[in-house]
Design a protein around this motif. Sequence first.
Motif, PDB file in Angstrom:
ATOM      1  N   ARG A 130       0.854  -1.225  -0.007  1.00 17.81           N
ATOM      2  CA  ARG A 130       0.009   0.088   0.108  1.00 17.81           C
ATOM      3  C   ARG A 130       0.973   1.379  -0.072  1.00 17.81           C
ATOM      4  N   ASN A 131       2.133   1.165   0.106  1.00 19.39           N
ATOM      5  CA  ASN A 131       2.843   2.318   0.123  1.00 19.39           C
ATOM      6  C   ASN A 131       4.056   1.873  -0.783  1.00 19.39           C
ATOM      7  N   THR A 132       4.080   3.109  -1.792  1.00 17.61           N
ATOM      8  CA  THR A 132       5.147   3.075  -3.007  1.00 17.61           C
ATOM      9  C   THR A 132       6.545   2.942  -2.508  1.00 17.61           C
ATOM     10  N   THR A 133       6.897   3.761  -1.643  1.00 18.62           N
ATOM     11  CA  THR A 133       8.455   3.799  -1.292  1.00 18.62           C
ATOM     12  C   THR A 133       8.816   2.582  -0.749  1.00 18.62           C
ATOM     13  N   LEU A 134       7.753   1.777   0.539  1.00 21.54           N
ATOM     14  CA  LEU A 134       8.481   0.597   0.953  1.00 21.54           C
ATOM     15  C   LEU A 134       8.483  -0.411  -0.218  1.00 21.54           C
ATOM     16  N   LYS A 135       7.397  -0.487  -1.051  1.00 16.36           N
ATOM     17  CA  LYS A 135       7.382  -1.317  -1.943  1.00 16.36           C
ATOM     18  C   LYS A 135       8.685  -1.429  -2.835  1.00 16.36           C
ATOM     19  N   ASN A 136       9.224  -0.207  -3.398  1.00 20.66           N
ATOM     20  CA  ASN A 136      10.270   0.000  -4.203  1.00 20.66           C
ATOM     21  C   ASN A 136      11.562  -0.332  -3.449  1.00 20.66           C
ATOM     22  N   LEU A 137      11.593  -0.110  -2.246  1.00 21.06           N
ATOM     23  CA  LEU A 137      12.811  -0.315  -1.444  1.00 21.06           C
ATOM     24  C   LEU A 137      12.867  -1.842  -1.413  1.00 21.06           C
ATOM     25  N   TYR A 138      11.668  -2.641  -1.204  1.00 21.28           N
ATOM     26  CA  TYR A 138      11.647  -4.152  -1.270  1.00 21.28           C
ATOM     27  C   TYR A 138      12.154  -4.749  -2.335  1.00 21.28           C
ATOM     28  N   GLU A 139      11.594  -4.064  -3.598  1.00 23.31           N
ATOM     29  CA  GLU A 139      11.954  -4.626  -4.883  1.00 23.31           C
ATOM     30  C   GLU A 139      13.386  -4.357  -5.301  1.00 23.31           C
ATOM     31  N   ARG A 140      13.992  -3.185  -4.850  1.00 19.96           N
ATOM     32  CA  ARG A 140      15.429  -3.034  -4.995  1.00 19.96           C
ATOM     33  C   ARG A 140      16.279  -3.978  -4.414  1.00 19.96           C
ATOM     34  N   GLN A 141      15.910  -4.433  -3.348  1.00 20.52           N
ATOM     35  CA  GLN A 141      16.572  -5.379  -2.334  1.00 20.52           C
ATOM     36  C   GLN A 141      16.472  -6.571  -3.210  1.00 20.52           C
ATOM     37  N   ILE A 142      15.553  -7.056  -3.624  1.00 19.06           N
ATOM     38  CA  ILE A 142      15.285  -8.472  -4.264  1.00 19.06           C
ATOM     39  C   ILE A 142      16.102  -8.308  -5.515  1.00 19.06           C
ATOM     40  N   LEU A 143      16.127  -7.253  -6.288  1.00 18.29           N
ATOM     41  CA  LEU A 143      17.160  -7.043  -7.425  1.00 18.29           C
ATOM     42  C   LEU A 143      18.593  -7.308  -6.929  1.00 18.29           C
ATOM     43  N   PHE A 144      18.884  -6.451  -5.717  1.00 23.18           N
ATOM     44  CA  PHE A 144      20.180  -6.721  -5.497  1.00 23.18           C
ATOM     45  C   PHE A 144      20.543  -8.143  -4.899  1.00 23.18           C
ATOM     46  N   ILE A 145      19.717  -8.826  -4.415  1.00 29.85           N
ATOM     47  CA  ILE A 145      20.034 -10.248  -3.985  1.00 29.85           C
ATOM     48  C   ILE A 145      20.127 -11.294  -5.187  1.00 29.85           C
ATOM     49  N   LYS A 146      19.275 -10.873  -6.246  1.00 28.22           N
ATOM     50  CA  LYS A 146      19.517 -11.622  -7.575  1.00 28.22           C
ATOM     51  C   LYS A 146      20.824 -11.497  -7.839  1.00 28.22           C
ATOM     52  N   LYS A 147      21.334 -10.259  -8.142  1.00 26.90           N
ATOM     53  CA  LYS A 147      22.763  -9.907  -8.579  1.00 26.90           C
ATOM     54  C   LYS A 147      23.826 -10.497  -7.802  1.00 26.90           C
ATOM     55  N   VAL A 148      23.817 -10.638  -6.671  1.00 23.81           N
ATOM     56  CA  VAL A 148      24.719 -11.253  -5.723  1.00 23.81           C
ATOM     57  C   VAL A 148      24.651 -12.785  -5.729  1.00 23.81           C
ATOM     58  N   HIS A 166      28.265 -20.007  -6.082  1.00 23.45           N
ATOM     59  CA  HIS A 166      28.585 -21.187  -6.462  1.00 23.45           C
ATOM     60  C   HIS A 166      27.201 -21.705  -6.991  1.00 23.45           C
ATOM     61  N   GLU A 167      26.954 -22.551  -7.965  1.00 23.86           N
ATOM     62  CA  GLU A 167      25.836 -23.091  -8.718  1.00 23.86           C
ATOM     63  C   GLU A 167      24.961 -23.563  -7.516  1.00 23.86           C
ATOM     64  N   ASP A 168      25.451 -24.477  -6.552  1.00 24.25           N
ATOM     65  CA  ASP A 168      24.504 -24.958  -5.549  1.00 24.25           C
ATOM     66  C   ASP A 168      23.741 -24.059  -4.766  1.00 24.25           C
ATOM     67  N   LEU A 169      24.569 -23.077  -4.245  1.00 22.18           N
ATOM     68  CA  LEU A 169      24.259 -21.801  -3.609  1.00 22.18           C
ATOM     69  C   LEU A 169      23.107 -21.156  -4.357  1.00 22.18           C
ATOM     70  N   GLN A 170      23.513 -20.984  -5.541  1.00 23.90           N
ATOM     71  CA  GLN A 170      22.521 -20.158  -6.351  1.00 23.90           C
ATOM     72  C   GLN A 170      21.122 -20.992  -6.493  1.00 23.90           C
ATOM     73  N   TYR A 171      21.124 -22.130  -6.601  1.00 22.26           N
ATOM     74  CA  TYR A 171      19.810 -22.879  -6.531  1.00 22.26           C
ATOM     75  C   TYR A 171      18.924 -22.674  -5.236  1.00 22.26           C
ATOM     76  N   ASP A 172      19.849 -22.666  -4.151  1.00 22.13           N
ATOM     77  CA  ASP A 172      19.199 -22.573  -2.676  1.00 22.13           C
ATOM     78  C   ASP A 172      18.634 -21.307  -2.591  1.00 22.13           C
ATOM     79  N   TYR A 173      19.347 -20.237  -2.737  1.00 21.04           N
ATOM     80  CA  TYR A 173      18.990 -18.968  -2.618  1.00 21.04           C
ATOM     81  C   TYR A 173      17.851 -18.410  -3.625  1.00 21.04           C
ATOM     82  N   THR A 174      17.900 -18.989  -4.895  1.00 24.47           N
ATOM     83  CA  THR A 174      16.821 -18.837  -5.857  1.00 24.47           C
ATOM     84  C   THR A 174      15.442 -19.492  -5.321  1.00 24.47           C
TER      85      THR A 174
END
Length: 158
Positions: free
Chosen positions: A119-137, A142-150
Amino acid sequence: METASVKELKTALNDCTNSELIELVLRLSKFKKENKELLTYLLYKASDEDAYISNIKIEVDTLFNNINTSSYYFIRKSVRKILKVVKTYIRYSKKKETEVELLLYFCMHLKKLKPSINRNTTLKNLYERQILFIKKVVATLHEDLQYDYTVELEKLKN
């Protein structure tokens, strides 16, 4: 006063004796809380990363439980503060697995937060930025860790 480069500092520190190094580190630790926290991590916590992560998760739980949810203004302010704390701890560790683990935990708490962040754009954007950052990292792990975190990321999306 002009600040020396890291290379110059490294050269100067190589010339110091053991007792002089101890004196310099202790003096440095008196100036900022972050310096003390980093020294504490390096001396006591770096050897047991799992316990370090557990302690941070407990602190994050406490911080999320203490959020004033009366208005989105207070929620945003508190969430930013919590994210700043988490990022500081991540900087101390410098391990990608720790970074992903803590950010996933932060996002999980943020998603469960009531009232909903959707319901709040700022919080939603903050959440989505963190998700994108997690995907980048995660892509750098390693492939096994990639699978687990995905798998963990998919749980957050649902």
